[in-house]
Structure formats: C-alpha cells, structure tokens
Scaffold this motif. Structure first.
Motif, mmCIF file in Angstrom:
data_model
loop_
_atom_site.group_PDB
_atom_site.id
_atom_site.type_symbol
_atom_site.label_atom_id
_atom_site.label_comp_id
_atom_site.label_asym_id
_atom_site.label_seq_id
_atom_site.Cartn_x
_atom_site.Cartn_y
_atom_site.Cartn_z
ATOM 1 N N GLN A 1 6.011 4.010 -7.480
ATOM 2 C CA GLN A 1 7.210 3.589 -6.779
ATOM 3 C C GLN A 1 6.931 3.418 -5.293
ATOM 4 O OE1 GLN A 1 7.272 5.965 -9.312
ATOM 5 N NE2 GLN A 1 8.017 4.318 -10.599
ATOM 6 N N ALA A 2 6.086 4.299 -4.749
ATOM 7 C CA ALA A 2 5.794 4.232 -3.315
ATOM 8 C C ALA A 2 5.159 2.895 -2.942
ATOM 9 C CB ALA A 2 4.871 5.386 -2.911
ATOM 10 N N ILE A 3 4.311 2.392 -3.806
ATOM 11 C CA ILE A 3 3.591 1.162 -3.479
ATOM 12 C C ILE A 3 4.553 -0.030 -3.526
ATOM 13 C CG2 ILE A 3 2.772 0.482 -5.794
ATOM 14 C CD1 ILE A 3 -0.069 0.227 -4.438
ATOM 15 N N HIS B 1 0.845 -1.196 0.000
ATOM 16 C CA HIS B 1 0.000 0.000 0.000
ATOM 17 C C HIS B 1 0.879 1.243 0.000
ATOM 18 C CE1 HIS B 1 1.227 0.046 4.241
ATOM 19 N NE2 HIS B 1 0.983 1.344 4.169
ATOM 20 N N TYR B 2 0.261 2.388 -0.209
ATOM 21 C CA TYR B 2 0.875 3.666 0.167
ATOM 22 C C TYR B 2 -0.233 4.615 0.572
ATOM 23 C CZ TYR B 2 -0.452 5.686 -4.390
ATOM 24 O OH TYR B 2 -1.154 6.139 -5.479
ATOM 25 N N ILE B 3 0.143 5.699 1.219
ATOM 26 C CA ILE B 3 -0.846 6.699 1.614
ATOM 27 C C ILE B 3 -0.671 7.906 0.712
ATOM 28 C CG2 ILE B 3 -1.824 8.058 3.500
ATOM 29 C CD1 ILE B 3 -1.858 5.055 4.048
ATOM 30 N N ALA C 1 3.553 10.523 -1.321
ATOM 31 C CA ALA C 1 2.910 9.206 -1.333
ATOM 32 C C ALA C 1 3.661 8.393 -0.290
ATOM 33 C CB ALA C 1 2.992 8.563 -2.713
ATOM 34 N N TYR C 2 3.216 8.506 0.964
ATOM 35 C CA TYR C 2 3.944 7.892 2.067
ATOM 36 C C TYR C 2 4.079 6.400 1.824
ATOM 37 C CZ TYR C 2 5.438 6.878 6.807
ATOM 38 O OH TYR C 2 6.161 6.465 7.887
ATOM 39 N N LEU D 1 -2.538 -2.605 -3.057
ATOM 40 C CA LEU D 1 -2.564 -3.723 -4.000
ATOM 41 C C LEU D 1 -2.974 -4.949 -3.202
ATOM 42 C CD1 LEU D 1 0.693 -3.497 -6.202
ATOM 43 C CD2 LEU D 1 -1.664 -3.153 -6.973
ATOM 44 N N VAL D 2 -3.900 -5.720 -3.767
ATOM 45 C CA VAL D 2 -4.284 -6.977 -3.123
ATOM 46 C C VAL D 2 -3.871 -8.128 -4.029
ATOM 47 C CG1 VAL D 2 -6.241 -5.822 -2.041
ATOM 48 C CG2 VAL D 2 -6.620 -7.173 -4.128
ATOM 49 N N GLU D 3 -3.573 -9.237 -3.388
ATOM 50 C CA GLU D 3 -3.251 -10.460 -4.132
ATOM 51 C C GLU D 3 -4.435 -11.405 -3.971
ATOM 52 O OE1 GLU D 3 0.792 -12.898 -4.722
ATOM 53 O OE2 GLU D 3 0.067 -12.978 -2.652
#
Lengths: 182, 405
Positions: free
Chosen positions: B161-163, A107-109, B215-216, A128-130
């Motif tokens: 890239q963050a993800i 994930h990201y925020i 994008a933390y 993202l989910v798997e």
C-alpha cells in the motif's frame, strides 16, 4: 469475555522519531543519507518457476528479458498464458531482451521488514520502475548508486534509470536499477 | 439491472455481536466465536436452533505461525464445534481473495433470497495470541512470481500500500499530514465503540505524525492493529424479520472487484487499481439502482489508511485525486455530513479484516449503534437511510448497499 472486561491492552505509543530495529529515523532536522552499491548479501533468492525461468536465466547473463506477444507486440510481466492485451490464443509469447531503460514510477522507504537478509539493511528504498518500452510495464527494484535520504527525498517520479545486475552467485543475478549513465 | 429479490425474501440484518477486541488474547478462538455468535443470535431475538445457515469468509492467506494453530480465522468445520447447532441446513466457507468480509453477508443474502436457509449467521474471527509476529516472512527461497518482489526486501504489511500511496501523494499533490484527518477520526469514533482496541486511548496529531515508521510514507498508525476479536451478524428474510426486535439494512446491491488488470505476485499500478476500483463501484451502484448522492452512511475498508482515500474517490463521494482534502473531520465526523466508518473501522476497532464495517453497517441500520447511532446532527433532521459497506484492499474487495427500510 463480558462487558465487565478490564479493557484492551495495547502496546506503547510511538513517541518520537520512529526507532525501528535500532535505526533512528528523525522526522525533523538532519535525515540520514542512504546509498547502496549493492543489496548483497541477499538472504532470500529466487526459485525460478517454469514461467519465470527465461527471466532469471536472462538476468544471469546480464540481460533483462520480458515476455512479449508476437501478435500485438505487447509486453506482459509477470509472464502470462494468454496475452493480457490482445487475448489471442494463437499468438506466440516469446521472451525478448528489452533496453533496460526505465523511469521511477513510485517508491517507499522500508523501515520494518522480516524478509531474510534485509533486517540489517533498513531503512532502504523499494521502488517500482516503468520500462520505457510500454506504459504500465512495471518492475520492482531497489535503487543502486544513488544518494537519497531516509524519507525518500530525491526519489521523484520520472527519474531516468537503467538496469544493472547484482550478482548473488554464479547461478543468480538480481536485476536492479540505478541512475542512467547517459 | 438492479437486483430483484423474490417477494418477502429481501435479506436483512436482524442481530449483531462482538467480543472485546484486544491486542493479544491467550484464550481459544472457540470461546470467542461462541461469545460473538450467541450475542448476535440473542440480539436477533432468535435461538441457536433457529440458525440454519452459516457463511464465512475464510481467506486462507492470513495466519501467524504459532503454537500449532496457524489460522487467525475460524472455518466452518471449527464453527460447528463452537456452538451446539441442531438445524444447520447449508453453509459456505469462501476462500475468495476478491472478497473481504463482505463476502459473508453477500453469500448469506443470496442463500436467504433463494430460500436455501431462513436465518443465517455471518462471523469473522481475528486470533492473535501473544508472542507471535504477525505474518512472519520465513525462509530463504522465494518461488514463483513472489520472487519478483520478495528479493527486494518487499512484502511486509502495508508495503504494497505504501508504494501505491507514494504515487498518489506525488501525482495528486497530497501530503502525508493530511491523512491525520482520517486516522484521528477513526480513533475518535472508536472511543464510542465499547469493543474497540483503541477505546480509552485517543491518539493526537503529534502521536500520528511522530509514530514509528513502517514503510514511509506510512507509519504504524496507518496500519490496522492485529487483534484478537470476533464479530458476527445474523441475517434473515423480510417476511421473517417482521417478528424480530430491530430489523434494518435490507441488502439492495452487491459487487466484487474485477481483477482483470491485476498481475499476480507483483504490485499493480495506481492507475490499474483505480480502474478496477471504479468498475466495482459502477457495478455496485447499478445492482442497487442508486448513485453516490443517495448514500447516507459510508463504510469503506481501512486496513491501511491510503485505501480510504482511493475508495472514497472510486465510489464517487469526491473527485479523483481530491479525497486527501475531502476526507477531513468537517466532512466525515459522526456529526458531519458524510459519517465514515462510524465504529472506527479497522484502524480504530482493530484488524478483523473489514468485519467491523459489516457489523457496524448492521448496527446503524438496525438502530442499535448506541452512542454512535446516526443521525447525530442536533436540531437538523437528516436521512440516514442508505448505507454502503466495502471491505477488502486494493484489487481485492467486495461491497454491498443496504437500506434502513
């Protein structure tokens, strides 16, 4: 421009506790708790391509459907012309409903976006989910009905999730994921 | 099999040029391109009439919407109007996404080696006038597979890239704070680069840790700053280079990333990216007939900081999952054993899409890197003979290896 150039002009340095679009994101102390029951209203909606029409049609009916090779039984997402796993040109590729069960992959925020309809929602998680059907079968999503904080605490790899459909209008529903109910 | 060049036709760098890289510049792309091109040609001891090949990576996917000029880059037809060329015999402008700025020197090297041209210019522009938001996502409709990500509010610089970075942090037990090691070193190197946008302004650890979140876990300093600037190199063949003032950096290997596990329009898994990155590294080393331990000077793409760790692992400079600890000042500083991105890379110089690394690889190999020139270890002789240069992000990259002699 020469070597006598007066030098670069740069914007101000970030000072503290990144403030973006009016939303404070303190890095120390209390961090905002976030939860969404829906991401609507969506400012941007999908235009189903020929390849993805079955996917979006399925979502409209509350079904998560993914293209599957009838030869080697592997899932391909986004849909492909030839199965990326077996490469068999003769194998039929058919959309099939999947369980909708998945785990959190990463994930990201998001703190800074120019995607229509999302500017006012920051910060929010993109994940993202798997899907449980197959390793490396990833879908993007937000996360609904789950409390996490503005630095992502609580969003751990492997979190069990299930699909839920976020209705935009009678023609469009967006697949989203939430914690599993069972 | 290592690359075999015809006798006397090894391609080599002979000149370099750069404009100042600034946050905004309201002049024309033409004036900036002219400045960098002429500087590189003059540096090579050549004249405009000697240049007979032009090679540009002109990825069309990049461009702000502004003032009737939709491109940050400059294409070959435009380049023809910028300098009074008389003897151009051949050019290629590639739009390949699996390229990055290494595509320019790769194309030039192949043309030189084949005898298609004798003196080649490679150039890349960044054009960033004031008042323009870089890569604005406009519109309310998302078509094709982009809809699979855009409808979730994904797609602004660095988010892809963050993800991946977050997966890396969790999987390998790395911490965001460790990235300061790379970012601060890039900014430190930029202090010795007279053209860098960050020249004159060294950020601190606190600046980095407290900087604005994008994008933390990535903040603004993990993303290269879009700048207005142009960098160029001139290349020729070994037989001609002996008549130039400071040839250096003979191309000995090249590769482009295989994209066989890339899924268009969606984010690839960390594991798929690692596999593709590894393939590029393997092919690059095989083409040059060397391995990771032979590489003295390291340039890898840092348009987004997390890529640095992953490229260092892919190229075998440290073990998988360990770059976060390895990529610290004791290793990567100019005075350290593994100097990395010595002109500051994209993060220190400003965003010219990897061209800074190409330009600086040429500078170091030619011995014209000024205050940054390696080796810098006092009293300890150290070879600085083989350089690697990689440009481009995950799943979309190219690279070359070159030698000083």
């Amino acid at each position: 421009m020469t070597s006598q150039d007066p030098g670069p002009t740069v914007g101000p340095l970030g000072t503290h506790a990144g403030v973006v679009g009016g939303v404070a994101a303190p890095l120390v102390g209390d961090v905002d708790k976030l939860m969404h029951t829906t991401m609507a209203p969506y400012g941007i909606t999908p235009v189903p391509s020929a390849e993805l029409k079955p996917y979006w049609d399925g979502a409209k009916e509350g079904k998560l459907v993914i293209q599957r090779c009838q030869g080697c039984k592997s899932y391909n997402h986004p849909p492909v012309f030839v199965c990326n796993y077996c490469g068999d040109r003769d194998a039929e590729l058919k959309f099939e409903q999947v369980s909708g069960r998945a785990t959190l992959y990463t994930h990201y925020i998001c703190y800074d976006t120019s995607v229509a309809g999302f500017e006012e929602k920051v910060p929010y998680a993109v994940i993202l989910v798997e899907l449980e059907e197959q390793a490396d079968l990833l879908l993007m999503s937000n996360i609904l009905n789950f409390e996490y904080d503005a630095l992502g605490s609580g969003l751990k790899m492997g979190l069990p999730l299930e699909v839920v459909f976020d209705k935009v209008n009678d023609d469009i529903s967006i697949p989203q994921f939430q914690p599993r109910s069972n | 099999m290592p690359i075999q060049w015809p006798k006397g036709k090894r391609p080599v760098f002979v000149g370099s040029g750069s404009t100042m890289c600034r946050r905004y510049f309201d002049g024309t792309k033409s004036s900036r391109a002219n400045e960098a091109a002429l500087m590189a040609i003059q540096d090579a001891g050549l004249t405009v009439d000697d240049i007979d090949g032009i090679y540009i990576w002109a990825d069309p996917n990049w461009g702000p919407n502004q003032r009737g000029d939709t491109k940050v880059w400059l294409d070959v037809p435009h380049m023809m109007s910028v300098v009074n060329w008389n003897n151009i015999r051949h050019w290629i402008q590639t739009d390949s996404p699996a390229a990055g700025s290494c595509a320019g020197p790769q194309l030039a090297a192949m043309a030189l080696g084949a005898g298609v041209c004798n003196n080649a210019l490679v150039i890349r522009t960044g054009h960033h006038p004031a008042g323009v938001r870089y890569r604005q996502v406009s519109g309310q409709m998302a078509g094709g597979s982009s809809a699979l990500s855009t409808v979730y509010g994904h797609g602004v610089g660095g988010s892809g890239q963050a993800i991946t970075y977050q997966r890396y942090l969790e999987k390998y037990g790395a911490k965001r704070e460790e990235m300061a090691g790379y970012v601060l070193n890039a900014h430190r190197n930029a202090q010795l680069n007279p053209y860098a946008v960050w020249k004159g302004r060294q950020i601190t650890y606190d600046d980095y840790i407290n900087s604005r979140l994008i994008a933390y876990p990535m903040s603004v300093f993990d993303n290269d700053m879009p700048v207005d600037g142009v960098q160029a190199v001139v290349m020729t063949t070994e037989d001609r280079a002996k008549d130039t003032p400071h040839p250096g950096g003979y191309i000995s290997g090249m590769a482009a990333i295989p994209m066989h596990r890339s899924r268009g329009g969606v984010v690839d898994s960390l594991e798929a990216l690692e596999e593709m990155n590894d393939w590029q590294a393997k092919n690059l080393y095989e083409s040059a007939g060397v391995g990771p331990k032979d590489i003295d000077l390291k340039h890898v793409y840092d348009g987004f900081s997390p890529m640095v760790w992953m490229w260092l692992e892919a190229f075998g400079f440290c073990e998988r999952g360990e770059a976060h600890a390895w990529c610290q000042a004791n290793n990567i500083a100019l005075e350290g054993p593994h100097p990395l991105n010595t002109a500051g890379g994209n993060l220190g110089n400003g965003r010219i899409h990897g061209m800074t690394n190409v330009w600086e690889t040429a500078n170091q190999m030619m011995g014209t890197a000024g205050e940054r020139q390696l080796p810098r270890v006092d009293g300890a002789l150290r070879n600085m003979d083989v350089a690697i240069c990689e440009t481009g992000p995950f799943g979309s990259a190219s690279s070359f290896i070159c030698t000083r002699e």
